[in-house]
Design a protein around this motif. Structure first.
Motif, short mmCIF file in Angstrom:
data_model
loop_
_atom_site.label_atom_id
_atom_site.label_comp_id
_atom_site.label_asym_id
_atom_site.label_seq_id
_atom_site.Cartn_x
_atom_site.Cartn_y
_atom_site.Cartn_z
N ALA A 46 -2.95 12.54 10.64
CA ALA A 46 -4.06 13.37 10.14
C ALA A 46 -5.38 12.62 9.99
O ALA A 46 -6.45 13.21 10.13
N TYR A 47 -5.33 11.32 9.73
CA TYR A 47 -6.56 10.59 9.41
C TYR A 47 -7.20 9.89 10.62
O TYR A 47 -8.12 9.11 10.44
N GLY A 106 0.29 7.55 6.62
CA GLY A 106 -0.13 7.44 8.01
C GLY A 106 -1.43 6.67 8.17
O GLY A 106 -1.59 5.89 9.12
N LYS A 107 -2.33 6.85 7.23
CA LYS A 107 -3.63 6.15 7.30
C LYS A 107 -3.46 4.65 7.16
O LYS A 107 -4.07 3.86 7.91
N SER A 112 0.84 -1.21 0.00
CA SER A 112 0.00 0.00 0.00
C SER A 112 0.87 1.25 0.00
O SER A 112 0.58 2.23 -0.72
N CYS A 113 1.94 1.24 0.78
CA CYS A 113 2.86 2.38 0.79
C CYS A 113 3.53 2.55 -0.57
O CYS A 113 3.71 3.68 -1.05
N ILE A 128 -0.85 2.94 7.85
CA ILE A 128 -0.17 2.47 9.06
C ILE A 128 -1.18 2.25 10.17
O ILE A 128 -1.12 1.24 10.89
N VAL A 129 -2.12 3.16 10.32
CA VAL A 129 -3.18 3.00 11.33
C VAL A 129 -4.02 1.76 11.01
O VAL A 129 -4.33 0.96 11.91
N ASP A 130 -4.36 1.56 9.75
CA ASP A 130 -5.14 0.38 9.34
C ASP A 130 -4.38 -0.89 9.70
O ASP A 130 -4.97 -1.87 10.15
N TYR A 131 -3.07 -0.86 9.50
CA TYR A 131 -2.23 -2.02 9.83
C TYR A 131 -2.21 -2.26 11.34
O TYR A 131 -2.39 -3.40 11.80
N LEU A 132 -1.99 -1.22 12.11
CA LEU A 132 -1.89 -1.36 13.56
C LEU A 132 -3.19 -1.86 14.17
O LEU A 132 -3.19 -2.62 15.15
N LYS A 133 -4.31 -1.47 13.59
CA LYS A 133 -5.61 -1.81 14.18
C LYS A 133 -6.21 -3.10 13.61
O LYS A 133 -7.28 -3.52 14.04
#
Length: 259
Positions: A194-195, A250-251, A9-10, A253-258
């Motif tokens: 930001a997201y 950043g978004k 994704s990155c 990364i958040v999706d990955y962490l959660k």
């Protein structure tokens, strides 16, 4: 989301901005994603992190002493010190807080002066960061015209963050806790965070920006997970698109962490 999916994704996000230079380093334990991680960028204010590290080492027993700010190093740009009235006393810890939380250039210059450029540069080399360097004070445009600048890479910024986030680094536990407190109070939230407004996700980070340049480097924690991120970008034609690119990374990364 798997780490492989995060990496792909990155890669897609980076590919969608073909006209800019982008360097990325993401580290989650033994898993890593690198893209142009050794590319040298103008560092802008993220180079204030090694100044923070050096200050803990050099002012260990003086952090709460009153600091001296040389008149010639009082500059505008980011920060608040030049705009405050009266002779306000700041401790070295206050200067460290202002340097990171509001990216105060005067505080940064005062700390860089007290540490010395040579000392901070040597510290970066000692950490294994042989490409990063500081050649000028902040807002010193005359130095820039002479070809002097401050530079770093995404991979080396992650190495510096690990000194704060991992055991066995150059800081002791009390210093690391204080550094995380300062980085966690960062006021600029328009890039990696930001997201999301999720208060369970903790960002310990430093942003940086110049004309055409946007960076954000962070330790991000969610529950028991910890991830190191450095996204460096330059060659933008406006002041918005680079921030948007970093926010998109950043978004995911958040999706990955959660996940």
């Amino acid at each position: 989301m798997t780490f492989q999916k995060l990496a792909s994704s990155c890669q897609e996000i980076v590919a969608s901005y073909p006209n800019a230079q982008i360097g990325v380093a993401i580290l989650d334990g033994e898993q890593s994603f690198y893209f142009k991680e050794d590319t040298v960028f103008r560092s802008a204010s993220i180079i204030k992190i090694p100044i923070l590290l050096s200050s803990y080492l050099n002012f260990e027993d003086k952090l709460d002493d009153i600091a001296i700010i040389p008149e010639r190093l009082i500059v505008e740009g980011a920060g608040v010190i030049p705009f405050l009235t009266g002779k306000l006393p700041f401790t070295y810890r206050n200067l460290m807080e202002l340097m990171i939380i509001v990216s105060d250039n005067t505080a940064s210059n005062a700390l860089l002066y007290r540490n010395s450029m040579d000392t901070v540069n040597q510290l970066m080399k000692d950490m294994g960061c042989h490409t990063s360097k500081i050649e000028r004070y902040f807002m010193d445009e005359e130095a820039v015209l002479k070809g002097l600048d401050n530079t770093t890479t995404a991979k080396e910024m992650v190495i510096m963050l690990q000194q704060i986030g991992e055991s066995g680094g150059i800081l002791d536990e009390e210093q690391k806790t204080d550094a995380l407190r300062i980085l966690g109070n960062q006021q600029s939230e328009e890039m990696l965070p930001a997201y999301t407004f999720d208060e369970e996700i903790h960002y310990y980070h430093k942003t940086g920006g110049l004309t055409g340049v946007d960076h954000d480097v962070a330790i991000i924690e969610y529950q028991e997970k910890k991830i190191y991120v450095a996204v460096l970008t330059q060659d933008w034609e406006d002041g918005f698109t680079g921030k948007k690119c970093i926010a998109e990374i950043g978004k995911v990364i958040v999706d990955y962490l959660k996940s």
